[in-house]
Design an enzyme around this catalytic site. Sequence first.
Site, PDB file in Angstrom:
ATOM      1  N   GLU A 120       0.689  -1.778  -0.120  1.00 38.28           N
ATOM      2  CA  GLU A 120      -0.168   0.101  -0.089  1.00 38.28           C
ATOM      3  C   GLU A 120       0.952   1.441   0.101  1.00 38.28           C
ATOM      4  OE1 GLU A 120      -2.765   1.000   3.354  1.00 38.28           O
ATOM      5  OE2 GLU A 120      -3.608   2.242   2.127  1.00 38.28           O
ATOM      6  N   THR A 168      -4.649  10.218  -0.976  1.00 41.18           N
ATOM      7  CA  THR A 168      -3.896  10.270   0.349  1.00 41.18           C
ATOM      8  C   THR A 168      -2.767  10.925   0.651  1.00 41.18           C
ATOM      9  OG1 THR A 168      -4.474   7.742   0.850  1.00 41.18           O
ATOM     10  CG2 THR A 168      -3.370   8.105   2.202  1.00 41.18           C
TER      11      THR A 168
HETATM   12  N1  HSE Z   1      -5.152   6.262   7.786  1.00 37.61           N
HETATM   13  C1  HSE Z   1      -5.013   7.229   6.651  1.00 37.61           C
HETATM   14  C2  HSE Z   1      -5.579   8.146   6.009  1.00 37.61           C
HETATM   15  C3  HSE Z   1      -5.773   5.961   5.665  1.00 37.61           C
HETATM   16  O1  HSE Z   1      -6.015   9.216   6.914  1.00 37.61           O
HETATM   17  O2  HSE Z   1      -4.522   9.183   5.334  1.00 37.61           O
HETATM   18  C4  HSE Z   1      -5.839   6.243   4.313  1.00 37.61           C
HETATM   19  O3  HSE Z   1      -5.564   5.563   3.832  1.00 37.61           O
END
Ligand code: HSE
Length: 291
Positions: A120, A168
Site C-alpha cells: 500500500e 491519500t
Molecule cells: N489513516 C490513513 C489516512 C488512511 O487517513 O491518511 C488512508 O489510507
Amino acid sequence: MVTVRAPATSANLGSGFDVFGVALSRPADIVRVQKATETSIDVTGVGRQFIPEDPEENTVGAVADALDAPAHIEIDKGVRPASGLGSSAASAAAAAVALDALYGRGYSREELVPVAAEGEAVVSGVAHDDNVAPALLGGFTIATKRGVTRVDADVTLVVCLPDIVVSTRDARTVLPADASLEALVETVGNAATLVAGMCRDDPDLVGAGMRDSVVTPARAALVEGYDAACTAARDVGATGVTISGSGPGVLAVCRPDTRRVVASAMVDAFDGQGVDARAYQTRVGDGAEIL
Ligand code: HSE
C-alpha cells in the site's frame, strides 16, 4: 490459480486516526494469481484507468516482491481508487493472501499485515496498517506498533462516495503538525467510547466515539458537500458521521432500520451541492477469503 476476494475498508473512524479500521461487507476487489517467472499485472473493473499495470508502481507488485512470489496477477477492482475505502489495501491484502497460498508460504493473516502495508505504501507513500489489517482480518481492528487487535462487531454502516478524487498523499499534506492537550484528552475519550461501542454492537456509542476535532476538520474542505452530507445523515438518524479514511468517502453509522434513508439523504445532500454520489448500505464484514 488462486482467487481471493478482499473487502473495502474504512480507516480512522474519526477518533482513531491511523489506528482504527473496519472491514465493509461490500464493495470488494477480486484478485487471481498464477505462477510465472516474472510478475505481470492486468487490471479490470472500476477506476482501472487510474491504476498502473507496471509491477514497480502497483501495490500488488510490491506484495509479490516482498513474498518473493512472481506471478501473473489479475485485479478486478470493485473498490474505486482514491475513494477513502481502502482501494489499494483491498488489492494488496487479496494479493498477499493469494500469493501466500499459491506458493505455500504459510504466513498467518497477522504476518501478512506488514507485507500488504508495504504494498500500500507504493500508492500512498506511507506504510500504515489501518486499512490492510481489516482487509486481511475482517471485523474492527486496532493497529498499533505492537500489532493488530481484532474485535468482532456487528454494526450497520453507510458509505457515501462522492464523485471527487482525493489522494491519500494529498490528504496527508493538510494534517495539523500537532494537537493540544485538550484535543488529546477528548480524542482518548472518543476513541475509548468507540471501542466500547464496537464490543457491544452499539451504534450510539460507536457514532458518539467517531467525533474528532483534530484530523477530520482539517480534511473536510477537501470533500465538497461534506458538511451538508453530515447534517443530512444525522437528521434522518445516523448516530455518527465522519470522513472515511483520507476521503472523499463519508462513513455513517446507523441502526439497521435507518440505513436506506441515511443512504438517500447523503446522496441527495451531495446532489444539492452539485456533486454526484453513490452510497453503499453495508456493515462490518469479513476479511479476505480464498474463493
Ligand atoms: N489513516 C490513513 C489516512 C488512511 O487517513 O491518511 C488512508 O489510507
